[in-house]
Scaffold this motif. Structure first.
Motif, PDB file in Angstrom:
ATOM      1  N   ILE A 921      -7.727 -24.787 -17.398  1.00  0.00           N
ATOM      2  CA  ILE A 921      -6.346 -24.715 -17.887  1.00  0.00           C
ATOM      3  C   ILE A 921      -5.413 -25.543 -17.015  1.00  0.00           C
ATOM      4  O   ILE A 921      -4.451 -26.140 -17.494  1.00  0.00           O
ATOM      5  CB  ILE A 921      -5.889 -23.245 -17.972  1.00  0.00           C
ATOM      6  CG1 ILE A 921      -4.607 -23.150 -18.804  1.00  0.00           C
ATOM      7  CG2 ILE A 921      -5.689 -22.634 -16.604  1.00  0.00           C
ATOM      8  CD1 ILE A 921      -4.203 -21.730 -19.115  1.00  0.00           C
ATOM      9  N   GLN A 922      -5.712 -25.624 -15.727  1.00  0.00           N
ATOM     10  CA  GLN A 922      -4.909 -26.491 -14.871  1.00  0.00           C
ATOM     11  C   GLN A 922      -5.109 -27.962 -15.220  1.00  0.00           C
ATOM     12  O   GLN A 922      -4.160 -28.758 -15.182  1.00  0.00           O
ATOM     13  CB  GLN A 922      -5.285 -26.246 -13.399  1.00  0.00           C
ATOM     14  CG  GLN A 922      -4.901 -24.866 -12.874  1.00  0.00           C
ATOM     15  CD  GLN A 922      -3.401 -24.652 -12.821  1.00  0.00           C
ATOM     16  OE1 GLN A 922      -2.630 -25.620 -12.767  1.00  0.00           O
ATOM     17  NE2 GLN A 922      -2.979 -23.398 -12.837  1.00  0.00           N
ATOM     18  N   SER A 923      -6.328 -28.329 -15.572  1.00  0.00           N
ATOM     19  CA  SER A 923      -6.591 -29.712 -15.998  1.00  0.00           C
ATOM     20  C   SER A 923      -5.945 -30.007 -17.336  1.00  0.00           C
ATOM     21  O   SER A 923      -5.450 -31.116 -17.579  1.00  0.00           O
ATOM     22  CB  SER A 923      -8.103 -29.951 -16.085  1.00  0.00           C
ATOM     23  OG  SER A 923      -8.733 -29.741 -14.839  1.00  0.00           O
ATOM     24  N   LEU A 924      -5.930 -28.996 -18.221  1.00  0.00           N
ATOM     25  CA  LEU A 924      -5.343 -29.203 -19.547  1.00  0.00           C
ATOM     26  C   LEU A 924      -3.861 -29.535 -19.437  1.00  0.00           C
ATOM     27  O   LEU A 924      -3.352 -30.411 -20.154  1.00  0.00           O
ATOM     28  CB  LEU A 924      -5.548 -27.945 -20.400  1.00  0.00           C
ATOM     29  CG  LEU A 924      -4.896 -27.950 -21.784  1.00  0.00           C
ATOM     30  CD1 LEU A 924      -5.532 -29.023 -22.666  1.00  0.00           C
ATOM     31  CD2 LEU A 924      -5.026 -26.582 -22.448  1.00  0.00           C
ATOM     32  N   VAL A 925      -3.158 -28.846 -18.544  1.00  0.00           N
ATOM     33  CA  VAL A 925      -1.715 -29.071 -18.418  1.00  0.00           C
ATOM     34  C   VAL A 925      -1.422 -30.509 -18.021  1.00  0.00           C
ATOM     35  O   VAL A 925      -0.387 -31.082 -18.407  1.00  0.00           O
ATOM     36  CB  VAL A 925      -1.124 -28.079 -17.396  1.00  0.00           C
ATOM     37  CG1 VAL A 925       0.351 -28.379 -17.147  1.00  0.00           C
ATOM     38  CG2 VAL A 925      -1.292 -26.655 -17.881  1.00  0.00           C
ATOM     39  N   LYS A 926      -2.306 -31.138 -17.293  1.00  0.00           N
ATOM     40  CA  LYS A 926      -2.078 -32.493 -16.798  1.00  0.00           C
ATOM     41  C   LYS A 926      -2.391 -33.563 -17.846  1.00  0.00           C
ATOM     42  O   LYS A 926      -2.067 -34.732 -17.652  1.00  0.00           O
ATOM     43  CB  LYS A 926      -2.939 -32.744 -15.558  1.00  0.00           C
ATOM     44  CG  LYS A 926      -2.611 -31.809 -14.398  1.00  0.00           C
ATOM     45  CD  LYS A 926      -3.534 -32.043 -13.218  1.00  0.00           C
ATOM     46  CE  LYS A 926      -3.247 -31.062 -12.082  1.00  0.00           C
ATOM     47  NZ  LYS A 926      -4.167 -31.255 -10.942  1.00  0.00           N
TER      48      LYS A 926
END
Length: 1465
Positions: A921-926
């Motif tokens: 989810i942290q990668s998705l935000v980027k």
């Protein structure tokens, strides 16, 4: 043994019933037999039994074939005392030679054996001729023809081989008609195995006499025959026609005879039209040749015209896509493309040619004489070949010889130059000619030359006019305008006179003749006498055609109707009499398929022979053309009327649009057309068929052609009814197909699949999607909108690449769709099936593979992983919950110690997986959102990830980043829609404005709903998080909802509804033509007469929808629970309503001081003037009379509640104040003018003294006399002190002199030489107008009047400072004698004053509430007039006066001292 058991289970009856399965079993058992031979020879006895059974089965099959093909009786019914001869299919008493007995069956020995005990070469008793018996019972030797040696036995060659070396290659062929290379049959022959020969078949390639593989031309397999035979090589089909083309006997027409019903792609093919529409080589038929379809529809008639060049044997070139076979009604959409035997043939009978020569009976030698052929019967409309010209003997031999010599070298037509012939001579010439069919005939004609300068009269036709000329042969060979009389008489062969007149022809040289008085098709004698000559001609007038008029025009209908036609004989002048004796016939065509109109029984409609026919509106949504044929004798005319039959019960005129459209649209786009008039219906028609009927309910028409048509060739026409307006479009062709390949077609989930495209045109882009269900894909393709596909590749022009796929649902294949988009927006589609193998492993093993196979920086890869997780979790019960859990409602109930959905994995694995999902989810935000499809993947992934883990690790900053991407994407969509609206205003055809956009890709309701769902956790953060960042997050959420609502409203149809409900809010959006309101505790709906459509947003929120817009006064309040946002479709202003609308709210806060608020559409500020509040059962209603965003709140700061604010209700009071100012200013200006002529008197100690006013004192400046102010001379010496009273009067800052300095009274008491009182009044008025404009601007933005007063007052002070500066500049230019700058300044003041007046009026009309303006301006002006001048004067009096007095006193003393010194000197 198993094979033997299988054989024994097969009975004869089953063989007879199932031919094909038995043949299969037979081949399988032969293969088993070969295996047995290889394994061992131990199975001899079993083999015998097996061979016997197999041989029996083989024999049964052969008998079955005989029975099947030759219908012989079955051999297995022999009596018990007979044996079955399986080789010859007979019942015999004993087995013959080379046979052995096996269970009452006589079976054949091997070819090497003459007698044997069993099957095969190893059971021989006696060998056949040429073979030798060994000790092992095997016959050895050479094989006979038809066999080849293989090991110790002779095997049979292929049936086509007479001799061979092995089982595949022939040494010599058997039979005839074979190819020597491989002994196969030649083309047109088939291999007859029973006859061992190649037999002829009626086709190019065949396997039997009645089983063709390839037929000649268009003959039909399998028998190369057809229902409509043209000849041995052709069938009559929809694309192929046999025509019989021949001349008529008189050679004036060519008939193209089809012999069956045909139709032509013309609206009226029965009325003659130019042959260039029918044939590509129409020029061979002559100039303006006419073609028409025969009334029985069997033939096309070609009416030849002069100078035709068509010959016997010429081929006619038929127009493509023009002729259609309608004989059996099976050729819809297909045209005849090939015409067999299309050569022109001879007529059945040969006529002699007959021609006349176009030359008057009397000619003038003063003009060139042309003798041309008039082509009649037997000429084929070709110039006849004149074999000879024969001149009749004449009295004057010299004239005869001269003319005979002239004719000697002439060809088919004669041109006689001027002065070639002698005047007043008669010539008789006979022409011998032959036509192209070598038929000969003669024609004799006579003409007489006129004397010199004799009047020359000849006729011209259409209209019939007698023209008179006189030529001067001696001077100029030109027409001479002489004056004389001419007498004209027209009679018939019975000396009946029709026209007789005498007329003076100068200056009229044209005499019209009433043609209606003359009979037609009858020889008439024309006699013209000029006194000096008589001209006699024989004329034959052609009959005029029959005319047809319809009582009604072409029209749309929805009910049964009638057509009323009336014919007129234009040979008869009387309108009523011209209708007598005319007969009528009718036909009808369906213009869509060009078929004749048919009844419900599929029979061609028959119509009565009368003027009126009935129309039955049972053939919906098509255009019918009715043909009325009116005839009288051999004259006829066919006229058509178009009837468009619709689903609506209407009768309106139809104006067909035949223009070739120049505007292009895409089938997938939504097209909007602005309607200029109040039409009620719209019909979208292609190829004369209504593909969609629409009712118009607004000023725009919206339609999309995807799913309605796949015809990209024929244009689309939109007809607006009632009226004669229509608009035409062409469809952009879809992109050309490319070669789309995927490798591999079988793979595992999360593996990379490579795609390649070939022949992708430059400028085209591709997008690739995948589907789990083929039906969903087909629906998207048919509608040309890929709204349900999951994106893999978006808007790429790369011809190769890769993508990942999840596993399919169960074992179904995944459908991969490639969408190709052209540069102008049209689309085409390609599909591939990919099988993704599902591995039945546990979830914890699946999750471990994600680390290596998922690229978390790639949105498509990340989404594919999530899709795979969702699919696997849906199918946990198929894995039986890993054997430890129980499936309940398609979910596993796991015992303690198992942490994944399928009851697999331990706590440590779950912790690792949760950490992995947190990183995901942290990668998705980027990951940035570049395309609309990216937002779909992003929102679906975010929604799943936030629901998958209970620990939401996204910060407020991360949430803001996500929302900003959402808002940016939705703003981009809104910009495209706005551009669409702009195009709608400026993109126009000749008559209409239109625009097109594929709104479905911009407003995908599922995607927008998913985006809202993915923000649910953010709404929760706004409730339970404190800090300044939460307000920014709240604002982003508000903007996102606003954008989604705006997008959705644009795509809504009237009475359509969208539900965007999420966990934290219920949102429904509706477009309606009625409004809700509260009456007697019941929420009802009323119709509004002021608008056609309203947008209604109904929402249930956890917070106030408007709380974060920056203007709402109480953003911390969490209600309303319910909210109606109602606005009109044209919602630029607040709409006043006749009847209040009720908005319902649920309250979560304190209700002690509730107030209903509405937002101003322009300033976005909130006000409470137009709403009242009511309560029913703890539910609160805001009853408002204005359509505007509405909410409710607790007004604890008393910003709105309490006593109603002061408001001036007199709308014209501002005008009163302003006019009062103008009157006051005008009084002072007028006073200033009259004061110039008045005298002032002053009483002194010397008595009553009269003195001039200040203006009467003058001063000389240059050479001009100017008035100046009355002041003491600076050199005057004061000898004695003045009285105190006098000192006060001379003190200019004394209060007695105040009016000299006031802005108004100084116009009277203070005169300035450099600027007039009128100009000073204009400057004062300019100051007041500036204050008005400042006040209006503040009122427009609804400033409080207390603030506005000081802003206006500050502007007045600035204007006063500017006035002083301006006066100084004017004084400077005056002293410097610069007249032009002074004029420019005064002109500028006047113009600026006019501008402020106009601009102030326009601003004033835009202010809804003038209360603040009136109060603030009135108080500021009072301060300006009453106080400001007093303040300025007092400051001058008390702050600066003493200093000025001291300076003035010192100057006086110095002057006195200087004067005294001068006296003493």
């Amino acid at each position: 043994m198993m094979a033997i058991m299988v054989l024994q289970t097969i009975n004869v009856q089953s063989v007879l019933n199932n031919v094909e399965p038995v043949l299969v079993y037979y081949n399988v058992l032969n293969a088993i037999l070969d295996i047995f031979f290889i394994i061992s020879n131990v199975w001899t006895n079993a083999q015998d039994h097996f061979f016997l059974t197999l041989y029996l089965m083989n024999a049964q099959i052969n008998v079955l074939k005989q029975h099947l093909y030759f219908k012989n009786s079955c051999l297995f019914e022999c009596p018990s005392e007979y044996l079955n001869d399986m080789e010859n299919y007979k019942c015999v008493k004993n087995c013959g030679s080379q046979q052995y007995l096996s269970k009452k069956n006589c079976l054949s020995c091997a070819i090497e054996c003459d007698s044997c005990t069993g099957r095969g070469n190893n059971n021989c008793i006696k060998c056949a001729s040429g073979f030798t018996l060994t000790e092992d019972g095997i016959c050895l030797g050479s094989c006979k023809d038809g066999y080849y040696k293989s090991d110790n036995s002779c095997q049979q060659c292929l049936h086509k081989c007479q001799t061979c070396e092995n089982g595949t290659d022939c040494n010599k062929c058997r039979g005839t008609n074979r190819n020597h290379e491989d002994c196969s049959c030649q083309k047109g022959y088939y291999d007859d195995e029973y006859q061992d020969d190649c037999k002829r078949c009626p086709c190019d390639e065949c396997t039997a006499a009645d089983n063709c593989l390839i037929c000649k031309n268009n003959l039909q397999v399998p028998k190369c025959s057809c229902d409509r035979v043209l000849n041995q090589d052709w069938c009559i089909t929809c694309q192929v026609a046999k025509v019989n083309i021949y001349y008529t006997d008189d050679l004036n027409e060519i008939i193209v005879h089809f012999g069956y019903l045909i139709s032509i792609d013309l609206i009226n093919p029965f009325q003659p039209s130019n042959c260039s529409l029918w044939f590509d080589n129409s020029e061979i038929f002559g100039q303006n040749a006419q073609c028409y379809l025969s009334w029985n529809r069997y033939a096309v008639h070609i009416t030849l015209k002069p100078y035709a060049s068509v010959n016997i044997g010429d081929k006619l070139s038929f127009k493509n896509s023009f002729y259609r076979d309608v004989d059996q009604g099976i050729c819809d959409g297909q045209f005849i493309e090939q015409f067999i035997e299309n050569k022109v043939r001879e007529p059945k009978s040969l006529y002699k040619p007959y021609i006349l020569f176009d030359i008057p009976s009397f000619v003038s030698t003063c003009k060139t004489i042309y003798i041309k052929q008039i082509l009649l019967d037997g000429t084929g409309q070709k110039i006849q070949n004149v074999l000879s010209w024969t001149l009749k003997e004449m009295k004057d031999e010299e004239q005869y010889l001269q003319m005979d010599a002239f004719l000697d070298n002439k060809l088919n037509e004669i041109t006689i130059p001027i002065r070639t012939l002698q005047p007043n001579v008669t010539y008789t010439i006979t022409a011998k000619y032959v036509n192209f069919l070598q038929r000969v005939n003669f024609t004799t004609f006579t003409f007489t030359t006129l004397p010199m300068q004799a009047p020359y009269v000849f006729l011209s036709y259409e209209p019939l006019i007698a023209r008179v000329y006189i030529f001067d042969c001696h001077v100029s060979y030109s027409d001479m305008k002489n004056e004389f009389n001419v007498a004209i008489e027209i009679t018939d062969g019975k000396n009946k006179t029709y026209i007789s007149l005498t007329q003076q022809i100068n200056p009229i040289y044209e005499i019209p003749l009433n043609e209606s008085l003359l009979p037609k098709e009858t020889p008439l004698r024309f006699i013209a006498s000029t006194g000096s000559s008589i001209i006699i001609e024989t004329i034959n007038l052609k009959a005029k055609s029959i005319d047809i008029k319809f009582l009604q025009k072409d029209r749309f209908i929805g009910l049964d109707n009638q057509i009323n036609a009336r014919g007129f004989d234009r040979n008869i002048q009387d309108e009523v009499l011209s209708t007598k004796g005319i007969n009528y016939e009718w036909q009808c065509n369906n213009l869509f398929n060009l078929q004749p109109c048919k009844t419900d029984e599929n029979q061609i409609m028959q119509f009565p022979s009368r003027r009126v026919v009935n129309i039955f509106a049972d053939s919906q949504n098509t255009t019918l053309v009715f043909f009325a044929k009116a005839y009288k004798g051999d004259r006829w005319t066919v006229k058509e009327q178009l009837i468009v039959i619709t689903d609506f019960n209407i009768e309106e005129e139809f104006y067909i649009n035949n223009k070739d459209p120049q505007n292009y649209i895409n089938a997938n786009d939504e097209v909007t057309v602005l309607i200029k008039k109040q039409q009620k219906y719209a019909f979208i028609i292609q190829k004369h068929k209504i593909i969609q009927s629409l009712k118009i309910s607004s000023l725009s028409l919206k339609f999309r052609l995807a799913g309605l048509t796949t015809d990209y060739i024929n244009p689309i026409y939109i007809y607006l009814v009632p009226g004669n307006e229509s608009i035409g479009f062409k469809l952009n062709d879809p992109p050309k197909q490319v070669d789309f390949q995927i490798e591999p077609l079988i793979g595992e989930s999360l593996e990379y699949f490579n795609y390649t495209l070939q022949n992708l045109q430059s400028g085209n882009q591709i997008s690739i999607y995948y589907y789990f269900e083929n039906s969903v894909l087909e629906n998207d393709v048919n509608s040309q909108s890929i709204i349900n596909g999951i994106p893999l590749i978006t808007d790429s022009n790369e011809t190769f690449g890769e993508f990942q796929l999840p596993s399919g649902i169960t074992n179904n294949s995944i459908q991969v769709l490639c969408e190709i988009s052209s540069s102008y927006g049209s689309k085409s589609y390609l599909k591939q099936e990919v099988h993704v193998i599902r591995k039945n492993y546990e979830l914890q093993q699946l999750y471990q593979s994600f680390t290596n196979k998922t690229n978390l920086e790639n949105l498509q890869s990340l989404h594919t992983m999530i899709a795979l997780i969702q699919l696997e979790e849906q199918q946990v019960c198929l894995k039986q919950c890993s054997g430890v859990g129980t499936c309940v409602n398609k979910k596993c109930q796991c015992p303690p110690g198992y942490y994944f959905a399928d009851c697999s994995g331990n706590q440590e694995q779950q912790i690792k997986f949760n950490d992995f999902m947190t990183n995901t989810i942290q990668s998705l935000v980027k990951i940035p959102i570049k395309y609309n499809d990216d937002m779909k993947l992003f929102s679906q992934s975010l929604q799943f990830l936030t629901q998958f883990s209970s620990n939401n690790t996204l910060s407020l900053e991360d949430c803001s980043i996500v929302l900003q991407q959402y808002i940016k994407n939705t703003n981009s969509r809104l910009e495209q829609i706005n551009q669409y609206s702009i195009n709608l205003q400026y993109q126009a055809t000749d008559d209409f404005n239109y625009s097109q956009i594929d709104i479905r890709s911009l407003v995908n309701k599922n995607d927008l709903h998913t985006a809202l769902k993915s923000t649910v956790f953010m709404w929760e953060k706004t409730l339970f998080t404190s800090g300044s960042n939460v307000y920014q997050l709240q604002n982003h959420l508000n903007n996102l909802i606003n954008n989604i609502i705006e997008l959705s409203i644009f795509s809504l149809s009237p009475n359509d509804k969208i539900d965007y409900s999420i966990d934290t809010a219920i949102i429904t959006i509706q477009k309606s033509q009625s409004l809700p309101y509260n009456s007697s505790r019941v929420l009802e709906e009323i119709n509004s007469q002021k608008s056609a459509s309203y947008d209604i947003v109904y929402a249930l929120y956890i917070r106030n929808f408007y709380a974060f817009d920056g203007y709402f006064p109480y953003p911390q309040q969490i209600y309303p629970l319910y909210d109606y946002q109602i606005r009109q479709s044209s919602r630029k202003e607040n709409i006043e309503l006749d009847q209040p609308i009720s908005y319902r709210f649920g309250i979560h806060n304190d209700t002690t001081n509730l107030v209903c608020l509405q937002r101003n559409a322009k300033t976005y500020e909130w006000f409470d003037q137009n709403c009242t509040i009511s309560e029913i059962n703890s539910t609160y209603y805001c009853n408002c009379t204005t359509l505007s965003p509405t909410t409710i709140c607790n007004d604890y700061d008393f910003l709105y509640r309490g006593s109603s604010g002061f408001r001036i209700n007199l709308p014209n009071i501002f005008y009163i104040i302003y006019i009062a100012q103008l009157i006051t200013l005008g009084i002072f200006v007028s006073k200033s003018k009259t004061q110039n002529t008045e005298q002032q008197s002053e009483k002194t100690k010397f008595g009553h003294v009269m003195k001039l006013t200040r203006k009467s004192k003058v001063n000389i400046v240059g050479n001009k006399v100017q008035q100046v102010e009355q002041e003491k001379q600076p050199g005057q010496l004061i000898i004695q002190p003045q009285l105190n009273k006098q000192d006060q009067k001379n003190d200019k800052f004394h209060f007695n002199h105040f009016w000299k300095y006031h802005c108004l009274t100084q116009l009277i008491y203070k005169q300035l030489t450099y600027i007039s009182p009128f100009m000073r009044s204009l400057i004062i008025l300019l100051r007041w107008n500036s204050a008005v404009i400042i006040g209006e601007i503040l009122g427009f933005f609804e400033f409080d009047f207390q603030v506005s007063i000081w802003i206006i007052f500050a502007s007045i002070i600035l204007m006063r400072i500017s006035e002083n500066f301006l006066k100084k500049q004017v004084k400077y230019f005056f002293v410097m004698k610069q007249i032009i700058p002074m004029i420019l300044i005064k002109g500028f003041i006047v113009l600026l004053l006019m501008f402020t007046i106009l601009f102030g009026i326009s601003l004033y009309l835009m202010i809804a509430n003038q209360t603040n303006l009136i109060l603030s301006y009135f108080i500021a002006i009072l301060i300006d007039i009453l106080l400001l001048d007093i303040i300025i004067f007092s400051s001058q009096r008390f702050l600066g006066e003493n200093k000025k007095k001291n300076i003035r006193r010192t100057i006086k003393e110095l002057k006195q001292i200087a004067k005294i010194q001068k006296q003493f000197n």
